[in-house]
Design a protein around this motif. Structure first.
Motif, PDB file in Angstrom:
ATOM      1  N   LEU A 189      35.448  51.387   4.968  1.00  0.00           N
ATOM      2  CA  LEU A 189      36.626  51.582   5.823  1.00  0.00           C
ATOM      3  C   LEU A 189      36.293  52.433   7.038  1.00  0.00           C
ATOM      4  O   LEU A 189      36.661  52.091   8.172  1.00  0.00           O
ATOM      5  CB  LEU A 189      37.753  52.242   5.012  1.00  0.00           C
ATOM      6  CG  LEU A 189      38.455  51.377   3.966  1.00  0.00           C
ATOM      7  CD1 LEU A 189      39.448  52.207   3.163  1.00  0.00           C
ATOM      8  CD2 LEU A 189      39.165  50.203   4.627  1.00  0.00           C
ATOM      9  N   ALA A 190      35.590  53.552   6.800  1.00  0.00           N
ATOM     10  CA  ALA A 190      35.262  54.449   7.912  1.00  0.00           C
ATOM     11  C   ALA A 190      34.305  53.783   8.891  1.00  0.00           C
ATOM     12  O   ALA A 190      34.466  53.891  10.108  1.00  0.00           O
ATOM     13  CB  ALA A 190      34.658  55.742   7.368  1.00  0.00           C
ATOM     14  N   GLY A 191      33.289  53.089   8.365  1.00  0.00           N
ATOM     15  CA  GLY A 191      32.284  52.494   9.243  1.00  0.00           C
ATOM     16  C   GLY A 191      32.777  51.299  10.011  1.00  0.00           C
ATOM     17  O   GLY A 191      32.413  51.114  11.184  1.00  0.00           O
TER      18      GLY A 191
ATOM     19  N   THR B 178      27.198  50.609   7.791  1.00  0.00           N
ATOM     20  CA  THR B 178      28.259  49.678   8.189  1.00  0.00           C
ATOM     21  C   THR B 178      28.470  49.703   9.693  1.00  0.00           C
ATOM     22  O   THR B 178      28.671  48.657  10.337  1.00  0.00           O
ATOM     23  CB  THR B 178      29.576  50.028   7.469  1.00  0.00           C
ATOM     24  OG1 THR B 178      29.380  49.957   6.057  1.00  0.00           O
ATOM     25  CG2 THR B 178      30.693  49.077   7.872  1.00  0.00           C
ATOM     26  N   MET B 179      28.413  50.885  10.291  1.00  0.00           N
ATOM     27  CA  MET B 179      28.561  50.997  11.744  1.00  0.00           C
ATOM     28  C   MET B 179      27.451  50.241  12.468  1.00  0.00           C
ATOM     29  O   MET B 179      27.672  49.667  13.546  1.00  0.00           O
ATOM     30  CB  MET B 179      28.543  52.477  12.148  1.00  0.00           C
ATOM     31  CG  MET B 179      29.756  53.265  11.659  1.00  0.00           C
ATOM     32  SD  MET B 179      29.673  55.022  12.057  1.00  0.00           S
ATOM     33  CE  MET B 179      29.840  54.969  13.828  1.00  0.00           C
ATOM     34  N   SER B 180      26.255  50.220  11.870  1.00  0.00           N
ATOM     35  CA  SER B 180      25.151  49.470  12.479  1.00  0.00           C
ATOM     36  C   SER B 180      25.329  47.966  12.283  1.00  0.00           C
ATOM     37  O   SER B 180      25.120  47.179  13.214  1.00  0.00           O
ATOM     38  CB  SER B 180      23.823  49.931  11.869  1.00  0.00           C
ATOM     39  OG  SER B 180      22.751  49.142  12.313  1.00  0.00           O
ATOM     40  N   LEU B 181      25.722  47.580  11.079  1.00  0.00           N
ATOM     41  CA  LEU B 181      25.828  46.156  10.764  1.00  0.00           C
ATOM     42  C   LEU B 181      26.963  45.456  11.510  1.00  0.00           C
ATOM     43  O   LEU B 181      26.858  44.280  11.848  1.00  0.00           O
ATOM     44  CB  LEU B 181      26.035  45.970   9.255  1.00  0.00           C
ATOM     45  CG  LEU B 181      24.811  46.180   8.364  1.00  0.00           C
ATOM     46  CD1 LEU B 181      25.215  46.208   6.906  1.00  0.00           C
ATOM     47  CD2 LEU B 181      23.781  45.074   8.603  1.00  0.00           C
ATOM     48  N   LYS B 182      28.060  46.160  11.767  1.00  0.00           N
ATOM     49  CA  LYS B 182      29.217  45.489  12.372  1.00  0.00           C
ATOM     50  C   LYS B 182      28.952  45.043  13.812  1.00  0.00           C
ATOM     51  O   LYS B 182      29.727  44.254  14.365  1.00  0.00           O
ATOM     52  CB  LYS B 182      30.441  46.392  12.320  1.00  0.00           C
ATOM     53  CG  LYS B 182      30.426  47.555  13.281  1.00  0.00           C
ATOM     54  CD  LYS B 182      31.735  48.325  13.203  1.00  0.00           C
ATOM     55  CE  LYS B 182      31.782  49.468  14.215  1.00  0.00           C
ATOM     56  NZ  LYS B 182      33.079  50.191  14.140  1.00  0.00           N
ATOM     57  N   GLU B 183      27.861  45.549  14.402  1.00  0.00           N
ATOM     58  CA  GLU B 183      27.515  45.146  15.767  1.00  0.00           C
ATOM     59  C   GLU B 183      26.497  44.007  15.787  1.00  0.00           C
ATOM     60  O   GLU B 183      26.109  43.566  16.860  1.00  0.00           O
ATOM     61  CB  GLU B 183      26.943  46.345  16.536  1.00  0.00           C
ATOM     62  CG  GLU B 183      27.851  47.566  16.574  1.00  0.00           C
ATOM     63  CD  GLU B 183      29.183  47.278  17.257  1.00  0.00           C
ATOM     64  OE1 GLU B 183      29.221  46.378  18.125  1.00  0.00           O
ATOM     65  OE2 GLU B 183      30.171  47.952  16.919  1.00  0.00           O
TER      66      GLU B 183
END
Length: 321
Positions: free
Chosen positions: A141-143, A205-210
């Motif tokens: 959720l946060a990422g 997750t922050m890296s993967l979502k891009e």
């Protein structure tokens, strides 16, 4: 990749979509399992862990074979004239008591080791399961959503991680009733444990979502839930597996430590930490009373830690094949 604040090295996430497009990375699970089975140290660790799990599962049947209940006193196995010293050498080890008896009470150590394995594994696995669920959910959720959601979850994580966890566990458990202590231990340990996994999941997750495959899924009209659980989460499997394997020995040690300090499992419920605590007054005269639960506990923690390290190595890109 290394997490600076913990020193834990986590394998880089693989990038693989779910659409089967060319260039996607193959499922790493089979190669990881193959590498582990080729490693004699990993196989030895798996064998010992499997032995302890079987002991925990079949504890009632095992003590029936051994002939002694973990709560049963054998007054004939101790000498009241010597302050309750076990009769015989090596702490009373005999054909009747395979690992000896507890000084002063005469309870069978083997039976209490078997039931102590059940207590330790149930608490450690329960805390690991709850911690993993909370860490995955809040980390994702946060990422993925960022913004206020990320800020709120991150502040909660920082708040919990700022506490000296063991001291607050002792304080909280001391104030709670002794009933259902196993469930309370799972909840309290998980309360302070989930932020560490959540922080790692958030960062990856922050890296993967891009990445391109997530952008493609978003452009195709996939919902946020679909993207999170079918595109991002599968690429976190190796990371989560490594963190879970490293968390279990920590929780086993935490339960043993809390029981040693008298705020964990309440007597007469068998616990390895509780047995080690009870053996303090008998170090000099009955060293086996300390050594038996101590060796079982040390080998279990060591097996999980070594196995976690081997899984991390096998899951890393360019690891052994």
């Amino acid at each position: 990749m290394t997490i600076p604040s913990t020193g834990v090295q986590v394998p880089e996430v693989s990038v693989s979509g779910t659409d089967g497009t060319p260039g996607t990375a193959p499922d790493p699970r089979r190669s990881v399992a193959r590498n582990l089975l080729r490693d004699p140290v990993a196989v030895a660790c798996l064998g010992y862990i499997a032995l302890i799990v079987l002991m925990a599962v079949f504890a009632p049947l095992i003590v029936r074979v051994s002939g002694w209940d973990p709560y049963e006193f054998d007054q004939s196995a101790i000498d009241p004239d010597l302050g309750g010293m076990p009769v015989g050498s090596w702490g009373g080890i005999s054909g009747s008591h395979w690992l000896g008896v507890e000084p002063g009470s005469g309870r069978d150590i083997f039976a209490r080791i078997v039931y102590g394995a059940r207590s330790s594994m149930l608490i450690a696995l329960g805390a690991t399961l709850l911690t993993t669920v909370l860490g995955m959910v809040f980390g994702l959720l946060a990422g993925y959503f960022g913004g206020r959601t990320d800020m709120l979850i991150s502040r909660v994580m920082e708040f919990l991680m700022a506490f000296p966890a063991l001291i607050f566990m002792i304080a909280v458990l001391s104030a709670l009733p002794a009933d259902d202590r196993q469930y309370l231990l799972v909840v309290v340990i998980s309360l302070f444990g989930w932020p560490y996994l959540a922080r790692i999941v958030r960062g990856q997750t922050m890296s993967l979502k891009e990445r391109e495959f997530v952008e493609a899924a978003r452009a195709s009209g996939a919902s946020r839930t679909t993207i999170v659980f079918t595109e991002i989460l599968p690429n976190l499997r190796s990371t989560i597996l490594v963190m879970v394997t490293l968390a279990i020995p920590g929780y086993i040690g935490t339960e043993a430590g809390l029981s040693f300090l008298g705020v964990g499992l309440v007597p007469p419920t068998p616990s390895w930490g509780q047995m080690i605590s009870s053996s303090v007054g008998w170090y000099a005269v009955v060293p086996t009373y300390f050594l038996v639960p101590g060796v079982f506990l040390a080998l279990l923690v060591l097996s999980f830690m070594v196995l976690g390290d081997r899984i991390r190595t096998a899951a890393e890109p360019g690891g052994r094949s």
